[in-house]
Design a protein around this motif. Structure first.
Motif, mmCIF file in Angstrom:
data_model
loop_
_atom_site.group_PDB
_atom_site.id
_atom_site.type_symbol
_atom_site.label_atom_id
_atom_site.label_comp_id
_atom_site.label_asym_id
_atom_site.label_seq_id
_atom_site.Cartn_x
_atom_site.Cartn_y
_atom_site.Cartn_z
ATOM 1 N N LYS A 288 -10.820 0.200 1.529
ATOM 2 C CA LYS A 288 -9.525 -0.317 1.142
ATOM 3 C C LYS A 288 -9.524 -1.839 1.165
ATOM 4 N N LEU B 205 -2.154 1.053 -4.433
ATOM 5 C CA LEU B 205 -1.564 -0.254 -4.147
ATOM 6 C C LEU B 205 -0.612 -0.565 -5.290
ATOM 7 N N GLU C 39 0.829 -1.201 0.000
ATOM 8 C CA GLU C 39 0.000 0.000 0.000
ATOM 9 C C GLU C 39 0.864 1.252 0.000
#
Length: 390
Positions: free
Chosen positions: A377, A253, A240
């Motif tokens: 996320k 990412l 990340e």
């Protein structure tokens, strides 16, 4: 004819064949005689030897000291095995002929070394242990596995055989009973058991009558089963990237991989899957939900990267072979060369990444993928799977 006499007769016939290639490579379990001059890389030699060992373990056939001989063919396969066949095995000889995509399939026949007529189960085991996945719709199939146990030699020889059905049923058996169930069936196949004995063995393995096996298989089985080679393929791990905490904006990412391709290295495969000189490595990439993707490739001249959806045609029965990747499966796949920076639409799911070279000289190539994420996320460690709902 006794098996030993049959083997002697076949060996005599093979010895009389003209133009058979010579053995150029040897591993612990294999003597390999390629019909071509392109180098076979150490990674491929190791992978084939290990795969043969896994087949032996899967079938319960271990401890034999003498190696198998593989004639790795291209154009000459028709002269040896006949029209429309990618490979063949000669019983009692430990000799097999195969094109690249049929090698792992023929290994199962070679290890079983059966002279019986249990085509459905033997071919199912060969497909299962080849490592390639399978798609089949048992609920739309008019023929049951119990009926297919009685397939005659003439029906098999005349093309009335469904390899997908055989592979799919054996994959279902494996999913319920694992390697021990496959071994139990393999013992009967190797001994050339009659259909009635095979039926009894299946009932013992599954613990229910054959009619109930047919019903449960039809009602329970998934249409798609991933191949056993899926887990053997290295997976890329994402990292990340957080924006400055004071700034509002999407998170990202990134995935990066750099490989030193060398035909002398045990992690490099070759020749290329489309039967030409070259070398390559394969990775799996699980792409989460995202708002955009940028792919960057760097490397030496002659290297390249291919990124494609290996499940682009699964509903047509075209399955990925992770050892021999086939980018042609996906008409929208990407072929990238050093210096390329592209914005790409990568649908969420598992993608295949092939890093390769058009020659057998040493070369370095790298791929960097950056995804702009959407909220919430995603978890990079979440289980991966096919790119489409099955």
């Amino acid at each position: 004819m006794p098996k030993a006499m049959l083997g002697a007769a076949l060996l005599s016939m093979l010895a009389g064949c003209q133009g058979l290639p010579e053995v150029k490579y040897e591993t612990d379990r294999l003597q390999i005689a390629p019909e071509f001059d392109d180098p076979i890389c150490e990674g491929t030699l190791l992978a084939l030897d290990e795969h043969l060992g896994q087949v032996e373990d899967g079938l319960g056939e271990v401890g034999r000291s003498e190696p198998f001989r593989l004639y790795w063919m291209r154009d000459g396969i028709v002269d040896t095995c006949g029209e429309g066949r990618g490979g063949c095995f000669f019983p009692a000889t430990r000799v097999m002929f195969a094109q690249s995509r049929s090698i792992t399939h023929e290994m199962t026949h070679a290890v079983l070394d059966s002279v019986g007529d249990s085509y459905f189960l033997e071919e199912g085991m060969a497909e299962l242990l080849s490592g390639v996945g399978v798609y089949h719709e048992p609920r739309a199939d008019d023929v049951t596995p119990g009926e297919r146990l009685r397939l005659s030699r003439s029906e098999y020889r005349n093309g009335h055989f469904d390899y997908d059905a055989a592979a799919h049923f054996m994959r279902w058996i494996y999913g319920h009973r694992g390697v021990n169930g496959v071994r139990r069936i393999a013992y009967e196949v190797e001994d050339g058991a009659e259909p009635s004995q095979l039926e009894s063995t299946l009932e013992d393995v599954m613990g229910i009558p054959i009619d109930e096996i047919d019903v449960r298989y039809r009602n329970e089985a998934y249409n798609f089963y991933e191949g056993l080679s899926y887990e053997r393929t290295p997976s890329l791990t994402g990292e990340e990237i957080d924006d400055d905490e004071e700034l509002e904006g999407p998170e990202a990412l990134q995935f990066s991989v750099s490989v030193d391709l060398s035909c002398a290295s045990e992690d490099t495969l070759g020749p290329l899957p489309d039967d030409r000189e070259g070398m390559y490595q394969v990775r799996r990439l699980r792409v989460p939900e995202h708002a955009g993707a940028v792919l960057t490739v760097n490397g030496e001249a002659g290297t390249w990267v291919e990124v494609y959806d290996p499940y682009a045609r699964w509903w047509r029965g075209v399955m990925p072979d992770w050892m021999l990747p086939n980018p042609a499966i996906d008409v929208d796949g990407l072929h990238l060369e050093p210096g390329d920076i592209v914005d790409a639409e990568l649908i969420p799911g598992v993608w295949a990444v092939v890093l390769g070279s058009d020659n057998s000289d040493q070369g370095t190539v790298s791929l960097h993928v950056e995804l702009t994420l959407v909220s919430p996320k995603p978890d990079p460690s979440a289980p991966s799977g096919p790119s489409k709902s099955i």
